[in-house]
Design a protein around this motif. Structure first.
Motif, PDB file in Angstrom:
ATOM      1  N   LYS A   6       0.894  -1.159  -0.175  1.00  0.00           N
ATOM      2  CA  LYS A   6       0.009  -0.022  -0.062  1.00  0.00           C
ATOM      3  C   LYS A   6       0.762   1.326   0.049  1.00  0.00           C
ATOM      4  O   LYS A   6       1.699   1.467   0.739  1.00  0.00           O
ATOM      5  CB  LYS A   6      -0.952  -0.132   1.192  1.00  0.00           C
ATOM      6  N   PHE A   7       0.531   2.228  -0.745  1.00  0.00           N
ATOM      7  CA  PHE A   7       1.482   3.509  -0.936  1.00  0.00           C
ATOM      8  C   PHE A   7       0.793   4.415   0.280  1.00  0.00           C
ATOM      9  O   PHE A   7      -0.378   4.262   0.718  1.00  0.00           O
ATOM     10  CB  PHE A   7       0.795   4.100  -2.226  1.00  0.00           C
ATOM     11  N   GLY A   8       1.808   5.026   0.766  1.00  0.00           N
ATOM     12  CA  GLY A   8       1.453   5.772   2.197  1.00  0.00           C
ATOM     13  C   GLY A   8       0.536   6.999   1.846  1.00  0.00           C
ATOM     14  O   GLY A   8       0.271   7.256   0.620  1.00  0.00           O
ATOM     15  N   ASP A   9       0.018   7.962   2.818  1.00  0.00           N
ATOM     16  CA  ASP A   9      -0.735   8.851   2.587  1.00  0.00           C
ATOM     17  C   ASP A   9       0.002  10.284   1.985  1.00  0.00           C
ATOM     18  O   ASP A   9      -0.403  11.187   1.565  1.00  0.00           O
ATOM     19  CB  ASP A   9      -1.440   9.455   3.988  1.00  0.00           C
ATOM     20  N   ASP A  10       1.360  10.003   2.294  1.00  0.00           N
ATOM     21  CA  ASP A  10       1.959  11.069   1.474  1.00  0.00           C
ATOM     22  C   ASP A  10       2.569  10.752   0.303  1.00  0.00           C
ATOM     23  O   ASP A  10       3.469  11.608  -0.559  1.00  0.00           O
ATOM     24  CB  ASP A  10       3.403  11.442   2.455  1.00  0.00           C
ATOM     25  N   TYR A  11       1.717   9.795  -0.425  1.00  0.00           N
ATOM     26  CA  TYR A  11       2.134   9.675  -1.902  1.00  0.00           C
ATOM     27  C   TYR A  11       1.936  10.639  -2.728  1.00  0.00           C
ATOM     28  O   TYR A  11       2.438  11.067  -3.721  1.00  0.00           O
ATOM     29  CB  TYR A  11       1.308   8.257  -2.308  1.00  0.00           C
ATOM     30  N   THR A  12       0.885  11.361  -2.383  1.00  0.00           N
ATOM     31  CA  THR A  12       0.401  12.723  -3.184  1.00  0.00           C
ATOM     32  C   THR A  12       0.245  13.703  -2.270  1.00  0.00           C
ATOM     33  O   THR A  12      -0.141  13.337  -1.275  1.00  0.00           O
ATOM     34  CB  THR A  12      -0.961  12.281  -3.878  1.00  0.00           C
ATOM     35  N   ARG A  13       0.384  14.970  -2.706  1.00  0.00           N
ATOM     36  CA  ARG A  13       0.331  16.197  -1.711  1.00  0.00           C
ATOM     37  C   ARG A  13      -0.901  16.818  -2.110  1.00  0.00           C
ATOM     38  O   ARG A  13      -1.373  17.613  -1.009  1.00  0.00           O
ATOM     39  CB  ARG A  13       1.457  17.224  -2.160  1.00  0.00           C
ATOM     40  N   THR A  14      -1.631  16.496  -3.163  1.00  0.00           N
ATOM     41  CA  THR A  14      -3.134  16.790  -3.476  1.00  0.00           C
ATOM     42  C   THR A  14      -4.138  15.938  -3.358  1.00  0.00           C
ATOM     43  O   THR A  14      -3.587  14.810  -3.186  1.00  0.00           O
ATOM     44  CB  THR A  14      -3.103  17.792  -4.573  1.00  0.00           C
ATOM     45  N   GLY A  15      -5.253  16.406  -3.557  1.00  0.00           N
ATOM     46  CA  GLY A  15      -6.519  15.291  -3.720  1.00  0.00           C
ATOM     47  C   GLY A  15      -6.791  14.542  -2.516  1.00  0.00           C
ATOM     48  O   GLY A  15      -7.059  13.384  -2.466  1.00  0.00           O
ATOM     49  N   LYS A  16      -6.817  15.160  -1.241  1.00  0.00           N
ATOM     50  CA  LYS A  16      -7.133  14.405  -0.072  1.00  0.00           C
ATOM     51  C   LYS A  16      -8.796  14.470   0.386  1.00  0.00           C
ATOM     52  O   LYS A  16      -8.859  14.162   1.371  1.00  0.00           O
ATOM     53  CB  LYS A  16      -5.887  15.207   1.003  1.00  0.00           C
ATOM     54  N   GLY A  17      -9.268  15.165  -0.580  1.00  0.00           N
ATOM     55  CA  GLY A  17     -10.596  15.368  -0.074  1.00  0.00           C
ATOM     56  C   GLY A  17     -11.654  14.159  -0.306  1.00  0.00           C
ATOM     57  O   GLY A  17     -11.389  13.342  -0.835  1.00  0.00           O
ATOM     58  N   THR A  18     -12.760  14.447   0.396  1.00  0.00           N
ATOM     59  CA  THR A  18     -13.776  13.084   0.365  1.00  0.00           C
ATOM     60  C   THR A  18     -14.328  13.060  -1.091  1.00  0.00           C
ATOM     61  O   THR A  18     -14.272  11.982  -1.309  1.00  0.00           O
ATOM     62  CB  THR A  18     -14.911  13.650   1.357  1.00  0.00           C
ATOM     63  N   LEU A  19     -14.516  13.928  -1.599  1.00  0.00           N
ATOM     64  CA  LEU A  19     -15.145  13.754  -2.983  1.00  0.00           C
ATOM     65  C   LEU A  19     -14.000  13.137  -4.019  1.00  0.00           C
ATOM     66  O   LEU A  19     -14.248  12.375  -4.788  1.00  0.00           O
ATOM     67  CB  LEU A  19     -15.572  15.098  -3.919  1.00  0.00           C
TER      68      LEU A  19
END
Length: 198
Positions: A6-19
Motif C-alpha cells: 500500500k502506498f502511504g498517505d504522503d504519496y500525493t500532496r493534493t487530492g485528499k478531499g472526500t469527493l
C-alpha cells in the motif's frame, strides 16, 4: 491488501478531499457501456459511464484549488488544478477501467492517483529548478525540532538529538545547517506562531 504494498498517505500532496476519495472509488466500478438502455437512466447511466467519477473529482479539485487561491498561493492553486484534472481525466476514462482495477489490486491506488503523483513530481521538478516550487508541494524535514522542545530556543530538540546521534552527527551542527538553509523559514514561522519573535 495490495499485491505490491500500500502506498502511504504522503504519496500525493493534493487530492485528499472526500469527493476525490469517492471519485477514486467510483473509478473501480465497471463501465457497462454495451447496455444502451442504461444510458437513459439518469443516476445509473451516469454512474456506469463515469459521469459521477468525473463530477466528484472535478468538484473536489475546484474546492481544493479555491482554498489555495484564497490564501494567495496562485502556484499551489494551479498545481492542484493541474494534478486534479489529470487524475480525474484518467479515473473517468471508461477505456482504462481494466487497467484501473488492476492498479487497485496491485498497488491499492487508482491509475488517477498514480497520474496525480506523476503530475506533482513533474511540476515540482520544473518549478523547483526555476526556484518557485509551489507551497503545496513543499515539505519540511521531520525531527529537527518540535513545538515545546528546544527548537524554539535555537537548539535541537530531544528527537533531533537522538536522530543526529544515530547518524553519528553533532546535533547542534545539524540544527545550524538546517536553520541556515530552507529550514530557517520554517523555524521563523514556528517562532512567530508561538510569539517568540523571528
Amino acid at each position: 491488501m495490495a499485491l505490491l504494498g500500500k502506498f502511504g498517505d504522503d504519496y500525493t500532496r493534493t487530492g485528499k478531499g472526500t469527493l476525490t476519495g469517492w471519485s477514486n472509488f467510483m473509478s473501480y466500478v465497471p463501465r457497462i457501456l454495451k447496455f444502451e438502455g442504461l444510458k437513459n437512466i439518469p443516476i445509473i447511466g451516469g454512474f456506469i459511464n463515469g459521469t459521477l467519477t468525473a463530477l466528484f473529482g472535478a468538484v473536489d479539485t475546484v474546492i481544493e484549488s479555491g482554498r489555495w487561491l484564497l490564501r494567495g498561493q496562485i502556484g499551489s492553486a494551479i498545481t492542484v488544478a493541474a494534478a486534479g484534472a489529470v487524475s480525474t481525466a484518467v479515473n473517468a476514462n471508461p477505456a482504462l477501467w481494466w487497467a484501473n482495477a488492476a492498479s487497485g489490486v496491485a498497488t491499492g491506488e487508482t491509475l488517477g492517483t498514480h497520474a496525480r503523483a506523476l503530475t506533482e513530481t513533474v511540476i515540482g521538478k520544473v518549478t523547483g529548478a526555476l526556484g518557485v516550487e509551489p507551497q503545496v508541494l513543499k515539505s519540511y524535514p521531520v525531527g529537527i525540532g518540535s513545538i515545546g522542545s528546544g527548537a524554539m530556543q535555537g537548539t535541537p530538540g530531544k528527537f533531533a538529538s537522538k536522530i543526529s546521534g544515530e547518524r553519528g552527527q553533532n546535533a547542534d551542527e545539524a540544527y545550524q545547517r538546517y536553520v541556515s538553509g530552507e529550514g530557517g523559514v520554517h523555524v521563523s514561522q514556528l517562532n512567530s506562531a508561538n510569539g517568540l519573535g523571528a
